[in-house]
Design a protein around this motif. Sequence first.
Motif, mmCIF file in Angstrom:
data_model
loop_
_atom_site.group_PDB
_atom_site.id
_atom_site.type_symbol
_atom_site.label_atom_id
_atom_site.label_comp_id
_atom_site.label_asym_id
_atom_site.label_seq_id
_atom_site.Cartn_x
_atom_site.Cartn_y
_atom_site.Cartn_z
ATOM 1 N N PHE A 146 10.227 5.994 -10.333
ATOM 2 C CA PHE A 146 10.546 6.069 -11.764
ATOM 3 C C PHE A 146 11.495 4.926 -12.097
ATOM 4 C CE2 PHE A 146 9.872 10.345 -10.146
ATOM 5 C CZ PHE A 146 8.781 10.733 -10.916
ATOM 6 N N PRO A 147 11.214 4.061 -12.994
ATOM 7 C CA PRO A 147 9.949 3.924 -13.721
ATOM 8 C C PRO A 147 8.857 3.356 -12.820
ATOM 9 C CG PRO A 147 11.458 2.181 -14.347
ATOM 10 C CD PRO A 147 12.217 3.109 -13.415
ATOM 11 N N ASP A 148 7.608 3.472 -13.274
ATOM 12 C CA ASP A 148 6.465 3.074 -12.448
ATOM 13 C C ASP A 148 6.410 1.585 -12.153
ATOM 14 O OD1 ASP A 148 5.582 5.650 -12.199
ATOM 15 O OD2 ASP A 148 4.298 5.550 -13.990
ATOM 16 N N ASP A 149 6.987 0.753 -13.003
ATOM 17 C CA ASP A 149 6.903 -0.697 -12.792
ATOM 18 C C ASP A 149 7.992 -1.223 -11.852
ATOM 19 O OD1 ASP A 149 9.003 -0.261 -14.483
ATOM 20 O OD2 ASP A 149 8.514 -1.884 -15.873
ATOM 21 N N THR A 150 8.839 -0.320 -11.327
ATOM 22 C CA THR A 150 9.909 -0.736 -10.419
ATOM 23 C C THR A 150 9.321 -1.108 -9.060
ATOM 24 O OG1 THR A 150 11.429 0.782 -11.483
ATOM 25 C CG2 THR A 150 12.062 -0.029 -9.321
ATOM 26 N N GLU A 193 0.833 -1.208 0.000
ATOM 27 C CA GLU A 193 0.000 0.000 0.000
ATOM 28 C C GLU A 193 0.864 1.254 0.000
ATOM 29 O OE1 GLU A 193 -3.425 0.347 2.640
ATOM 30 O OE2 GLU A 193 -3.298 -1.827 2.965
ATOM 31 N N LEU A 194 1.933 1.244 0.772
ATOM 32 C CA LEU A 194 2.845 2.385 0.816
ATOM 33 C C LEU A 194 3.516 2.594 -0.540
ATOM 34 C CD1 LEU A 194 4.171 4.614 2.478
ATOM 35 C CD2 LEU A 194 5.835 2.924 3.281
ATOM 36 N N ARG A 195 3.936 1.509 -1.176
ATOM 37 C CA ARG A 195 4.557 1.609 -2.505
ATOM 38 C C ARG A 195 3.602 2.235 -3.521
ATOM 39 N NH1 ARG A 195 6.177 -3.872 -1.390
ATOM 40 N NH2 ARG A 195 8.354 -3.862 -0.748
ATOM 41 N N SER A 196 2.302 1.943 -3.357
ATOM 42 C CA SER A 196 1.329 2.427 -4.336
ATOM 43 C C SER A 196 1.158 3.943 -4.295
ATOM 44 C CB SER A 196 -0.021 1.736 -4.139
ATOM 45 O OG SER A 196 -0.646 2.205 -2.963
#
Length: 95
Positions: free
Chosen positions: A66-70, A58-61
């Motif tokens: 950058f990039p978003d998929d990392t 949840e925190l990561r979200s």
Amino acid sequence: PSSGDGAEPGAPRERRRRRGRARARTEALLHTLKRSRRVKANDRERNRMHHLNAALDELRSVLPTFPDDTKLTKIETLRLAYNYIWALSETLRLA
């Protein structure tokens, strides 16, 4: 002459009481109890880690990456969150 335990020489000794429901247990029963306790402890730890990982997800979200998929590691997530909160606080302080 006193023996040092505070009892009179001819007085009957008090019997020691066991606490709770303690009673003599067989080797097999002790093994079963230990295994049961270990299984329960493992289950609690597994649930604790699932909750921790869900909270970190949840925190990561909400953190900008950058990039978003990392996918950040746990420590990277915490460090980034700390720095992000600090930067936002500084922005508010200077505004």
